[in-house]
Design a protein around this motif. Structure first.
Motif, PDB file in Angstrom:
ATOM      1  N   VAL A 101       4.380  59.305  38.240  1.00 32.90           N
ATOM      2  CA  VAL A 101       4.505  58.213  39.214  1.00 32.90           C
ATOM      3  C   VAL A 101       5.951  58.127  39.686  1.00 32.90           C
ATOM      4  O   VAL A 101       6.865  57.995  38.868  1.00 32.90           O
ATOM      5  N   LYS A 171      -2.032  65.236  39.661  1.00 32.50           N
ATOM      6  CA  LYS A 171      -2.154  63.779  39.540  1.00 32.50           C
ATOM      7  C   LYS A 171      -0.778  63.132  39.678  1.00 32.50           C
ATOM      8  O   LYS A 171      -0.133  62.778  38.689  1.00 32.50           O
ATOM      9  N   ALA A 173       1.324  60.013  41.713  1.00 31.21           N
ATOM     10  CA  ALA A 173       1.199  58.774  42.473  1.00 31.21           C
ATOM     11  C   ALA A 173       2.561  58.306  42.944  1.00 31.21           C
ATOM     12  O   ALA A 173       3.605  58.700  42.398  1.00 31.21           O
ATOM     13  N   TRP A 175       4.619  54.636  43.823  1.00 29.85           N
ATOM     14  CA  TRP A 175       4.596  53.182  43.597  1.00 29.85           C
ATOM     15  C   TRP A 175       5.821  52.595  44.289  1.00 29.85           C
ATOM     16  O   TRP A 175       6.942  53.064  44.065  1.00 29.85           O
ATOM     17  N   GLY A 188       2.183  58.312  51.223  1.00 31.26           N
ATOM     18  CA  GLY A 188       0.834  58.663  50.790  1.00 31.26           C
ATOM     19  C   GLY A 188      -0.130  58.939  51.921  1.00 31.26           C
ATOM     20  O   GLY A 188      -1.049  59.750  51.774  1.00 31.26           O
ATOM     21  N   VAL A 209       0.628  63.292  47.438  1.00 25.32           N
ATOM     22  CA  VAL A 209       0.333  62.420  46.305  1.00 25.32           C
ATOM     23  C   VAL A 209      -1.161  62.125  46.290  1.00 25.32           C
ATOM     24  O   VAL A 209      -1.845  62.210  47.314  1.00 25.32           O
ATOM     25  N   GLN A 210      -1.632  61.741  45.107  1.00 27.42           N
ATOM     26  CA  GLN A 210      -3.071  61.521  44.921  1.00 27.42           C
ATOM     27  C   GLN A 210      -3.430  60.044  44.708  1.00 27.42           C
ATOM     28  O   GLN A 210      -4.595  59.712  44.538  1.00 27.42           O
ATOM     29  N   ALA A 211      -2.426  59.170  44.752  1.00 28.88           N
ATOM     30  CA  ALA A 211      -2.682  57.736  44.630  1.00 28.88           C
ATOM     31  C   ALA A 211      -1.463  56.971  45.130  1.00 28.88           C
ATOM     32  O   ALA A 211      -0.332  57.461  45.063  1.00 28.88           O
ATOM     33  N   LEU A 327      -4.463  53.386  38.119  1.00 26.84           N
ATOM     34  CA  LEU A 327      -4.145  54.802  37.961  1.00 26.84           C
ATOM     35  C   LEU A 327      -5.040  55.461  36.917  1.00 26.84           C
ATOM     36  O   LEU A 327      -5.466  56.613  37.092  1.00 26.84           O
TER      37      LEU A 327
END
Length: 334
Positions: A101, A171, A173, A175, A188, A209-211, A327
């Motif tokens: 992250v 994986k 992410a 934030w 994103g 990114v995946q999230a 997540l």
């Protein structure tokens, strides 16, 4: 009457001069960092918020004993300018690696620093993530989209260093809080778009990114709910960042809104919000688009909260928990 006419004439001139100054700063951005704007800090935000919320405290939880860290790591060098990050990761080894992250701080694209979300990054690392808090060039140093380029380079750095920390590169992410939330959502929703990549650092790796975790970051600058771009009392933070007002360069302001980039390829997103509605402008319209493409999303809103709520107790821990639960779900991390 003369003073009124003079003031009217000076206002656009002052804005023009400020804009020229911003472009001048952008031209030298790759030579050396500009002096930091310290108008937004955890302490200054705390002092302001405590007047309305007297029971709040700055969130400073104990550093988990199950994690390790590496600080002041240069992830990209632009001329003599070294962009740095701090890494936090579990001590326990894991063959397949951990999800990662990237944390992005806020401060109106011109203030703040990467230390502000170190507590959150440390606590999330203890839950089984490699977390990174990164520098990026602010508007005192370089105009939009330099910050986007920098942070995508930080994501590429994560993949380039996946064996060392270790990271599951499938994986990752992003934030972000406030201006960082705007950046996180834009990063994103622009996976794979060349114009947002920049030209420097680890170009052989993907910045996708995946999230997305958007904590009170605007989704649209030109929108009925947006409070950005009001220059009636002087240039707004966004005007400084873009180097032009929204009436001068509306296409640029439109481009920076994640709402305008949602496609079927947009990753899952969670919105974690305060009660300050203008800080999540465009959220409901974005949710409608996400639903059109059947993209998973969550919304969590704290009633009666100040904008910088994730920095303070009692909201720090539930923000952490909402982040981890989201997540864990989208990454099947547990």
């Amino acid at each position: 009457m003369i003073i009124k006419k003079l003031t009217t004439w000076l206002s656009p001139l002052v804005l023009t001069l400020l804009t020229l100054r911003c472009f001048s700063l952008s031209a030298v951005a790759q030579q050396a960092p500009a002096p930091r704007d310290t108008s937004f800090t955890t302490y200054s935000a705390f002092v302001k918020a405590k007047k309305t919320y007297p029971n709040i405290t700055v969130a400073r939880p104990a550093v988990p004993t199950t994690i390790q860290s590496k600080t002041n790591v240069t992830y990209c060098t632009l001329g003599s300018r070294a962009l740095q990050l701090d890494v936090f990761y579990p001590k326990a080894k894991r063959k397949k690696g951990y999800p990662a992250v990237l944390f992005i701080y806020g401060g109106g694209w011109r203030s703040g620093n990467r230390s502000q979300h170190v507590p959150m990054a440390q606590q999330l690392a203890a839950k089984g993530y490699v977390t990174v808090t990164a520098d990026y060039r602010l508007s005192t140093e370089a105009l939009y989209p330099a910050a986007v380029h920098d942070l995508k380079a930080a994501i590429r750095w994560l993949r380039a260093n996946a064996k060392q920390y270790p990271i599951d590169t499938t994986k990752i992410a992003v934030w972000g809080f406030s201006a960082g939330g705007q950046l996180a959502s834009l990063i994103g929703t622009t996976n794979g778009e060349a114009q947002f990549e920049g030209e420097s650092c680890h170009k052989s790796h993907s910045s996708s990114v995946q999230a997305i975790v958007d904590v009170d970051g605007t989704l649209a600058f030109i929108h009925p709910e947006s409070g950005e771009g009001n220059d009636s009392k002087g240039p707004s933070a966004a005007t400084y960042w873009f180097g032009a007002s929204k009436t001068e360069k509306p296409d640029l302001w439109h481009q920076a809104g994640a709402l305008n980039h949602v496609t079927a390829k947009t990753p899952p997103i969670v919105f974690i919000n305060s009660s300050v509605e203008r800080m999540h402008a465009g959220r409901e319209d974005m949710i409608k688009k996400l639903d059109t493409y059947h993209i998973y999303h969550e919304t969590h809103a704290f009633p009666d909260t100040p904008h910088p709520f994730p920095l303070f107790n009692p909201w720090f821990e539930p923000t952490l928990n909402y982040t981890a639960a989201f997540l864990d779900k989208v990454f099947n991390a547990k």
